[in-house]
Design a protein around this motif. Structure first.
Motif, PDB file in Angstrom:
ATOM      1  N   PHE A 187       0.815  -1.209   0.000  1.00 45.40           N
ATOM      2  CA  PHE A 187       0.000   0.000   0.000  1.00 45.40           C
ATOM      3  C   PHE A 187       0.857   1.271   0.000  1.00 45.40           C
ATOM      4  O   PHE A 187       0.442   2.298  -0.540  1.00 45.40           O
ATOM      5  CB  PHE A 187      -0.991  -0.010   1.160  1.00 45.40           C
ATOM      6  N   MET A 237       1.472   1.771  -3.536  1.00 42.82           N
ATOM      7  CA  MET A 237       0.264   2.295  -4.178  1.00 42.82           C
ATOM      8  C   MET A 237       0.140   3.796  -3.941  1.00 42.82           C
ATOM      9  O   MET A 237      -0.149   4.561  -4.873  1.00 42.82           O
ATOM     10  CB  MET A 237      -0.984   1.586  -3.662  1.00 42.82           C
ATOM     11  N   LYS A 238       0.380   4.210  -2.724  1.00 47.01           N
ATOM     12  CA  LYS A 238       0.260   5.631  -2.386  1.00 47.01           C
ATOM     13  C   LYS A 238       1.333   6.439  -3.109  1.00 47.01           C
ATOM     14  O   LYS A 238       1.054   7.515  -3.646  1.00 47.01           O
ATOM     15  CB  LYS A 238       0.372   5.819  -0.874  1.00 47.01           C
ATOM     16  N   GLY A 295      -1.598   5.021  -7.719  1.00 39.94           N
ATOM     17  CA  GLY A 295      -2.497   4.087  -8.406  1.00 39.94           C
ATOM     18  C   GLY A 295      -2.099   2.653  -8.134  1.00 39.94           C
ATOM     19  O   GLY A 295      -1.404   2.370  -7.146  1.00 39.94           O
ATOM     20  N   THR A 349      -5.977  -6.356  -0.358  1.00 38.88           N
ATOM     21  CA  THR A 349      -7.091  -5.505  -0.773  1.00 38.88           C
ATOM     22  C   THR A 349      -8.403  -5.981  -0.161  1.00 38.88           C
ATOM     23  O   THR A 349      -9.264  -5.165   0.173  1.00 38.88           O
ATOM     24  CB  THR A 349      -7.215  -5.429  -2.305  1.00 38.88           C
ATOM     25  N   VAL A 367      -4.640   1.441   2.036  1.00 40.93           N
ATOM     26  CA  VAL A 367      -4.798   2.543   1.099  1.00 40.93           C
ATOM     27  C   VAL A 367      -5.792   2.044   0.062  1.00 40.93           C
ATOM     28  O   VAL A 367      -5.705   0.913  -0.401  1.00 40.93           O
ATOM     29  CB  VAL A 367      -3.448   2.916   0.434  1.00 40.93           C
ATOM     30  N   TRP A 368      -6.746   2.910  -0.304  1.00 39.00           N
ATOM     31  CA  TRP A 368      -7.768   2.521  -1.272  1.00 39.00           C
ATOM     32  C   TRP A 368      -7.573   3.302  -2.557  1.00 39.00           C
ATOM     33  O   TRP A 368      -7.184   4.477  -2.530  1.00 39.00           O
ATOM     34  CB  TRP A 368      -9.155   2.768  -0.688  1.00 39.00           C
ATOM     35  N   PRO A 369      -7.852   2.657  -3.700  1.00 36.19           N
ATOM     36  CA  PRO A 369      -7.655   3.328  -4.992  1.00 36.19           C
ATOM     37  C   PRO A 369      -8.509   4.589  -5.108  1.00 36.19           C
ATOM     38  O   PRO A 369      -9.625   4.649  -4.595  1.00 36.19           O
ATOM     39  CB  PRO A 369      -8.116   2.299  -6.025  1.00 36.19           C
ATOM     40  N   THR A 380      -8.088   9.034  -6.777  1.00 33.63           N
ATOM     41  CA  THR A 380      -7.169  10.062  -7.222  1.00 33.63           C
ATOM     42  C   THR A 380      -7.290  11.232  -6.276  1.00 33.63           C
ATOM     43  O   THR A 380      -8.261  11.983  -6.354  1.00 33.63           O
ATOM     44  CB  THR A 380      -7.499  10.503  -8.657  1.00 33.63           C
ATOM     45  N   PRO A 430      -4.981   8.334  -3.947  1.00 38.58           N
ATOM     46  CA  PRO A 430      -5.428   7.192  -3.138  1.00 38.58           C
ATOM     47  C   PRO A 430      -5.869   7.634  -1.737  1.00 38.58           C
ATOM     48  O   PRO A 430      -5.331   8.573  -1.164  1.00 38.58           O
ATOM     49  CB  PRO A 430      -4.180   6.298  -3.059  1.00 38.58           C
ATOM     50  N   THR A 431      -6.869   6.942  -1.204  1.00 39.75           N
ATOM     51  CA  THR A 431      -7.438   7.249   0.107  1.00 39.75           C
ATOM     52  C   THR A 431      -6.711   6.466   1.188  1.00 39.75           C
ATOM     53  O   THR A 431      -6.435   5.280   1.016  1.00 39.75           O
ATOM     54  CB  THR A 431      -8.934   6.858   0.122  1.00 39.75           C
ATOM     55  N   THR A 432      -6.426   7.112   2.307  1.00 38.40           N
ATOM     56  CA  THR A 432      -5.753   6.450   3.432  1.00 38.40           C
ATOM     57  C   THR A 432      -6.738   6.316   4.595  1.00 38.40           C
ATOM     58  O   THR A 432      -7.857   6.826   4.538  1.00 38.40           O
ATOM     59  CB  THR A 432      -4.542   7.271   3.898  1.00 38.40           C
TER      60      THR A 432
END
Length: 126
Positions: free
Chosen positions: A60, A63-64, A68, A80, A112-114, A116, A118-120
């Motif tokens: 994650f 990802m951050k 993406g 996930t 962390v969520w996908p 734009t 990414p959401t923490t």
């Protein structure tokens, strides 16, 4: 008499191959077979890293950093799904003991969520 029953037009049934043993592959079927094989290889590479809180946190973080999806070689199967459940619990409970538990698990796995960007866990109120 049995030998006669096993022959057809003078040839033995053993020497005749039923058509289902030698199917003709259409180009579409050949393409789908290759696609399935490539998917299996990709799935194997995705799960190359063992599931753990540390592995998820690393994935994650990538990802951050990238903003993406992570490269397939850095993916960890199961992370996930855990974080989806964390997000679901936090969204459902909002506050209280279960929401606090969800936040603790989200932080433990570095969720962390996908999006734009990414959401923490901080973005969902943890």
């Amino acid at each position: 008499a049995l030998a006669q029953d096993l022959t057809c037009s003078g040839s033995s049934l053993r020497s005749r191959r039923p058509t289902f043993f030698a199917p003709q592959r259409s180009p579409t079927m050949a393409f789908l077979a290759r696609l399935l094989a490539l998917s299996a290889v990709a799935a194997a590479s995705v799960s190359a890293t063992s599931f753990s809180p540390e592995a998820c946190t690393d994935m994650f973080a990538t990802m951050k950093k990238l903003g993406g999806p992570v490269p397939p070689s850095e993916g960890v199967m199961g992370c996930t799904e855990v974080c989806a459940k964390v997000h679901e619990l936090k969204e459902y409970w909002g506050s209280g003991e279960m929401a606090t538990f969800a936040c603790a698990q989200g932080q433990k796995y570095g969720c962390v969520w996908p999006g734009t960007p990414p959401t923490t866990t901080a973005d969902i109120g943890c």
